[in-house]
Design a protein around this motif. Structure first.
Motif, PDB file in Angstrom:
ATOM      1  N   TYR A 187      32.515  77.807  57.893  1.00  0.00           N
ATOM      2  CA  TYR A 187      33.297  77.405  58.838  1.00  0.00           C
ATOM      3  C   TYR A 187      32.993  78.567  59.745  1.00  0.00           C
ATOM      4  O   TYR A 187      32.837  78.806  61.009  1.00  0.00           O
ATOM      5  CB  TYR A 187      34.805  77.353  59.054  1.00  0.00           C
ATOM      6  CG  TYR A 187      35.821  76.602  59.590  1.00  0.00           C
ATOM      7  CD1 TYR A 187      36.054  76.154  59.688  1.00  0.00           C
ATOM      8  CD2 TYR A 187      36.206  78.352  60.403  1.00  0.00           C
ATOM      9  CE1 TYR A 187      37.325  75.217  60.669  1.00  0.00           C
ATOM     10  CE2 TYR A 187      36.800  77.995  61.749  1.00  0.00           C
ATOM     11  CZ  TYR A 187      36.965  76.184  62.301  1.00  0.00           C
ATOM     12  OH  TYR A 187      37.799  76.808  63.156  1.00  0.00           O
ATOM     13  N   CYS A 190      29.799  78.612  62.139  1.00  0.00           N
ATOM     14  CA  CYS A 190      30.472  77.362  62.850  1.00  0.00           C
ATOM     15  C   CYS A 190      30.846  78.259  64.307  1.00  0.00           C
ATOM     16  O   CYS A 190      30.843  78.586  65.039  1.00  0.00           O
ATOM     17  CB  CYS A 190      30.969  76.121  62.639  1.00  0.00           C
ATOM     18  SG  CYS A 190      31.239  75.226  64.343  1.00  0.00           S
ATOM     19  N   ARG A 193      27.926  80.658  65.935  1.00  0.00           N
ATOM     20  CA  ARG A 193      26.973  79.691  66.641  1.00  0.00           C
ATOM     21  C   ARG A 193      27.549  79.281  68.089  1.00  0.00           C
ATOM     22  O   ARG A 193      27.034  79.837  68.915  1.00  0.00           O
ATOM     23  CB  ARG A 193      27.098  77.724  65.671  1.00  0.00           C
ATOM     24  CG  ARG A 193      25.865  78.135  64.803  1.00  0.00           C
ATOM     25  CD  ARG A 193      25.691  77.006  64.525  1.00  0.00           C
ATOM     26  NE  ARG A 193      26.214  75.797  63.958  1.00  0.00           N
ATOM     27  CZ  ARG A 193      26.714  76.080  62.979  1.00  0.00           C
ATOM     28  NH1 ARG A 193      26.175  76.806  61.850  1.00  0.00           N
ATOM     29  NH2 ARG A 193      28.175  75.127  62.437  1.00  0.00           N
ATOM     30  N   HIS A 194      29.111  79.447  68.093  1.00  0.00           N
ATOM     31  CA  HIS A 194      29.754  79.148  69.339  1.00  0.00           C
ATOM     32  C   HIS A 194      30.070  80.892  70.442  1.00  0.00           C
ATOM     33  O   HIS A 194      30.641  80.370  71.209  1.00  0.00           O
ATOM     34  CB  HIS A 194      30.711  78.415  69.000  1.00  0.00           C
ATOM     35  CG  HIS A 194      30.773  77.035  69.182  1.00  0.00           C
ATOM     36  ND1 HIS A 194      30.696  76.807  67.726  1.00  0.00           N
ATOM     37  CD2 HIS A 194      30.787  75.987  69.172  1.00  0.00           C
ATOM     38  CE1 HIS A 194      30.186  75.282  67.735  1.00  0.00           C
ATOM     39  NE2 HIS A 194      30.475  74.905  68.812  1.00  0.00           N
ATOM     40  N   GLN A 197      28.921  80.792  73.447  1.00  0.00           N
ATOM     41  CA  GLN A 197      29.882  80.166  75.001  1.00  0.00           C
ATOM     42  C   GLN A 197      30.938  80.159  75.020  1.00  0.00           C
ATOM     43  O   GLN A 197      31.976  80.766  76.171  1.00  0.00           O
ATOM     44  CB  GLN A 197      30.192  78.777  74.024  1.00  0.00           C
ATOM     45  CG  GLN A 197      28.777  77.408  74.136  1.00  0.00           C
ATOM     46  CD  GLN A 197      28.766  76.640  73.412  1.00  0.00           C
ATOM     47  OE1 GLN A 197      29.773  76.404  73.007  1.00  0.00           O
ATOM     48  NE2 GLN A 197      27.603  75.526  73.106  1.00  0.00           N
ATOM     49  N   LEU A 198      31.748  81.007  73.881  1.00  0.00           N
ATOM     50  CA  LEU A 198      32.918  81.041  73.864  1.00  0.00           C
ATOM     51  C   LEU A 198      32.971  83.254  74.401  1.00  0.00           C
ATOM     52  O   LEU A 198      34.275  83.268  75.492  1.00  0.00           O
ATOM     53  CB  LEU A 198      33.622  82.018  72.314  1.00  0.00           C
ATOM     54  CG  LEU A 198      33.667  80.805  71.491  1.00  0.00           C
ATOM     55  CD1 LEU A 198      34.002  81.314  69.892  1.00  0.00           C
ATOM     56  CD2 LEU A 198      34.753  79.920  71.362  1.00  0.00           C
ATOM     57  N   GLN A 336      41.461  78.308  70.028  1.00  0.00           N
ATOM     58  CA  GLN A 336      41.416  76.972  70.589  1.00  0.00           C
ATOM     59  C   GLN A 336      39.923  75.981  70.520  1.00  0.00           C
ATOM     60  O   GLN A 336      39.894  74.918  70.045  1.00  0.00           O
ATOM     61  CB  GLN A 336      42.865  76.115  71.794  1.00  0.00           C
ATOM     62  CG  GLN A 336      43.732  77.120  71.429  1.00  0.00           C
ATOM     63  CD  GLN A 336      44.300  76.989  72.789  1.00  0.00           C
ATOM     64  OE1 GLN A 336      44.429  76.657  73.903  1.00  0.00           O
ATOM     65  NE2 GLN A 336      45.930  76.786  72.734  1.00  0.00           N
ATOM     66  N   LYS A 337      39.776  76.599  70.831  1.00  0.00           N
ATOM     67  CA  LYS A 337      37.744  76.293  71.719  1.00  0.00           C
ATOM     68  C   LYS A 337      37.421  76.392  70.515  1.00  0.00           C
ATOM     69  O   LYS A 337      36.526  75.721  70.039  1.00  0.00           O
ATOM     70  CB  LYS A 337      37.525  76.859  72.282  1.00  0.00           C
ATOM     71  CG  LYS A 337      37.543  77.278  73.787  1.00  0.00           C
ATOM     72  CD  LYS A 337      36.852  78.838  74.934  1.00  0.00           C
ATOM     73  CE  LYS A 337      38.173  77.789  75.967  1.00  0.00           C
ATOM     74  NZ  LYS A 337      36.462  78.894  76.709  1.00  0.00           N
ATOM     75  N   VAL A 338      37.678  77.018  69.286  1.00  0.00           N
ATOM     76  CA  VAL A 338      36.371  77.283  67.744  1.00  0.00           C
ATOM     77  C   VAL A 338      37.095  76.150  67.380  1.00  0.00           C
ATOM     78  O   VAL A 338      36.960  75.224  66.325  1.00  0.00           O
ATOM     79  CB  VAL A 338      37.052  78.696  67.511  1.00  0.00           C
ATOM     80  CG1 VAL A 338      36.721  78.327  66.171  1.00  0.00           C
ATOM     81  CG2 VAL A 338      36.182  80.029  68.053  1.00  0.00           C
ATOM     82  N   GLN A 340      38.359  72.912  67.957  1.00  0.00           N
ATOM     83  CA  GLN A 340      37.752  72.057  68.914  1.00  0.00           C
ATOM     84  C   GLN A 340      36.615  72.089  68.428  1.00  0.00           C
ATOM     85  O   GLN A 340      36.154  70.671  68.569  1.00  0.00           O
ATOM     86  CB  GLN A 340      38.022  71.906  69.685  1.00  0.00           C
ATOM     87  CG  GLN A 340      39.576  72.089  71.045  1.00  0.00           C
ATOM     88  CD  GLN A 340      39.975  72.293  72.318  1.00  0.00           C
ATOM     89  OE1 GLN A 340      38.538  72.591  73.143  1.00  0.00           O
ATOM     90  NE2 GLN A 340      40.678  72.314  72.975  1.00  0.00           N
ATOM     91  N   GLY A 341      36.126  73.048  68.335  1.00  0.00           N
ATOM     92  CA  GLY A 341      34.324  72.820  67.803  1.00  0.00           C
ATOM     93  C   GLY A 341      34.013  72.321  67.011  1.00  0.00           C
ATOM     94  O   GLY A 341      33.200  71.793  65.979  1.00  0.00           O
ATOM     95  N   CYS A 342      34.573  73.649  66.090  1.00  0.00           N
ATOM     96  CA  CYS A 342      34.822  73.767  64.517  1.00  0.00           C
ATOM     97  C   CYS A 342      35.547  72.778  63.736  1.00  0.00           C
ATOM     98  O   CYS A 342      35.449  72.799  62.078  1.00  0.00           O
ATOM     99  CB  CYS A 342      34.459  75.430  63.678  1.00  0.00           C
ATOM    100  SG  CYS A 342      33.635  75.620  64.718  1.00  0.00           S
TER     101      CYS A 342
END
Length: 560
Positions: A187, A190, A193-194, A197-198, A336-338, A340-342
């Motif tokens: 996790y 992941c 990797r974002h 973007q974050l 929240q973005k994490v 959603q993505g992970c």
């Protein structure tokens, strides 16, 4: 008969007077005995009266106070006397830049130590036990910066190191602001990797990467330049005592002794021709030496401006704290973005109450430092003052090698006008003065110089200076470099010289060498992103409130 007798007497007197004029001071060698013994030689070597000089190999073969043994000893003395002023001038230059290298290196290293200490003290007061539990992350960060300063990109990829630091910091902070959840290693991969973007830390990582890269490249390249400078001086400063040079020095310095004129000094132009012949190889170093100094001066200006190491390292604790605050303030959106993505993580087993979050979170208590309490370096001065001082020394060192003959052939070492030794008598020196460099010695009237055999040790230093100049220019543009030289800048012994005679072999102890540098590996830095705050002072007092927000954020019901 009377007329013949009178004429004979007049002729006899004329011969006596002419002989007296040709051999002043009678044939006494008392002054020579005193001067010879003052050099540390046995005065009994000197004859009491002058003798015929047919046996001499270097000096004029008229009236003389020198024996063959004396001429040999004085030749060896002239070899030392010729080297002495050159060695002294070079030693002074070397000492100057040895001291400046020590000051800069000490200053940069202590700035790193002070920055690490300042961050530790600030974070202990701000975050308490939570920082202490994660202190090894920051300790490793500074250890890698120090290793990069010492060894460059050959040892540490600065971009990769900084990326790993921010990724690890993100992972730890993400776990702290989401303590109610369990996160597996997969996790967290992941999450990493974002990261781009974050942008959980805002623009701080990008700006700090740019500032650190420029500042570190400039600082370490400049200190390596100072180290190389003293190294080159040590290798090329000694006169090559070739047979032709020793012979010329003997004729210039001590043939007046043999003729009984111990106080007579060489004519200035005569001295210039001898020194330009003996220092021909060193003079050829001058072009690359001056190019190197120009590149050092240009990089020094960068250290005063946009690549200022001090202005980057001094507030680095605040910059990292700003990044942490940005993560705190945007932790809800980041989480929240994490998710959603992970994917939605699982609640932690045994998750108890809001109180446990409070006890595990940061206290947020922070007392900002006054600038007066910040550590100072043992160098005892700011970077600007160090740079200003070294720039003066660098400018003064320009044309050092080409002006050595003029520097040596001055003052009390020479005599003006007609009252000087021209190589054969006390008279004006009429020969043309040669130019600098090996190629100009082909017609030197006073030194036999083989222009077809350049000194290979000095040629190697010319190549080393040229290579270092390219590294300095790369650093001026913000490019990283990687070299094959040892960290201490030391090299191996050089083989080969421009002299093949046995006497040159006896003098091999004066030569050393430098390892051939590898071609530098350049790593480009992005220049389109300019940071106007890179050299600006940082105000620390205004960050207490945002830092305290972490404790409040950790108590919000959103994370339960």
């Amino acid at each position: 008969m009377k007329r013949i007798t009178v004429l004979s007497a007049v002729c006899t007197l004329a011969v006596i007077f002419a002989s007296a004029a040709a051999e002043p001071k009678s044939k006494s060698c008392n002054e020579v005995r005193l001067a010879y013994s003052s050099k540390g030689f046995n005065l009994n070597d000197v004859p009491n009266q002058g003798v015929n000089g047919a046996h001499l190999k270097v000096c004029p073969q008229g009236f003389t106070c020198c024996t063959v043994e004396m001429e040999e000893k004085l030749s060896q003395q002239s070899r030392s006397d010729l080297k002495a002023p050159v060695s002294q001038l070079s030693s002074n230059l070397q000492s100057t830049f040895t001291q400046r290298h020590r000051h800069f290196d000490q200053f940069f290293r202590e700035l790193l130590n002070n920055a690490e200490r300042s961050l530790h003290d600030m974070f202990v007061r701000t975050y308490g036990l939570m920082y202490v539990k994660n202190a090894e992350l920051f300790k490793h960060f500074f250890a890698e910066l120090k290793r990069y300063y010492t060894s460059g990109s050959a040892a540490v990829n600065l971009d990769a190191m900084l990326a790993d630091f921010w990724a690890e910091l993100l992972e730890r902070m993400f776990r702290l602001v989401n303590v109610q959840y369990e996160f597996s290693d997969a996790y967290m991969e992941c999450v990493s990797r974002h990261t781009e973007q974050l942008k959980p830390f805002g623009d701080v990582p990008r700006k700090l990467r740019l500032q650190l890269t420029r500042a570190f490249v400039a600082a370490r390249t400049f200190t390596r330049g100072l180290a190389l400078m003293q190294d080159v001086v040590a290798k090329v400063s000694t006169v090559s005592a070739s047979p032709g040079c020793v012979r010329a020095a003997m004729k210039m310095l001590y043939c007046p002794y043999c003729s009984g004129q111990v106080a007579l000094k060489p004519c200035q132009n005569y001295c210039l021709n001898v020194l330009r012949g003996c220092l021909a190889n060193q003079a050829d170093l001058d072009t690359e030496w001056n190019n190197f100094l120009d590149a050092m001066l240009s990089l020094a200006e960068r250290l005063e401006g946009p690549f200022n190491f001090e202005s980057v390292m001094d507030p680095i604790d605040v910059k990292i704290s700003d990044a942490i605050m940005n993560m705190q303030e945007n932790s809800m959106q980041v989480s929240q973005k994490v998710f959603q993505g992970c994917g939605q993580p699982k609640l932690a087993m045994g998750f108890r109450s809001r109180r446990s979050v409070k006890e595990g979170g940061f206290t947020g208590r922070f007392r900002p430092y006054s600038p007066d309490t910040r550590p100072t370096t043992a160098a005892g001065t700011s970077l600007d003052r160090l740079v200003t001082d070294v720039k003066k020394k660098l400018k003064h060192a320009k044309k050092f090698w080409s002006t050595l003959p003029e520097t040596v052939c001055a003052g009390e070492r020479v005599a003006p006008g007609d009252e000087c030794w021209n190589g054969t008598a006390k008279s004006r020196y009429e020969s043309v003065v040669m130019g600098n460099g090996l190629a100009n010695q082909v017609a030197n009237p006073d030194v036999e110089v083989d222009i077809t055999k350049p000194d290979m040790v000095i040629r190697r230093q010319i190549a080393v200076l040229k290579e270092m100049t390219s590294w300095l220019k790369a650093a001026h543009s913000g490019h990283d470099i990687s070299t094959g030289l040892d960290d201490d800048g030391s090299g191996r012994e050089e083989s080969g010289s421009g002299c093949d005679s046995p006497s040159c072999e006896e003098d091999r102890d004066i030569y050393f060498s430098t390892v051939a540098p590898e071609k530098p590996r350049l790593v480009k830095v992005v220049h389109g992103e300019r940071d106007s705050t890179s050299a600006a002072p940082v105000v620390r007092g205004g960050i207490a409130l945002p830092l305290a927000g972490l404790a409040l954020a950790l108590l919000t019901p959103h994370w339960r």
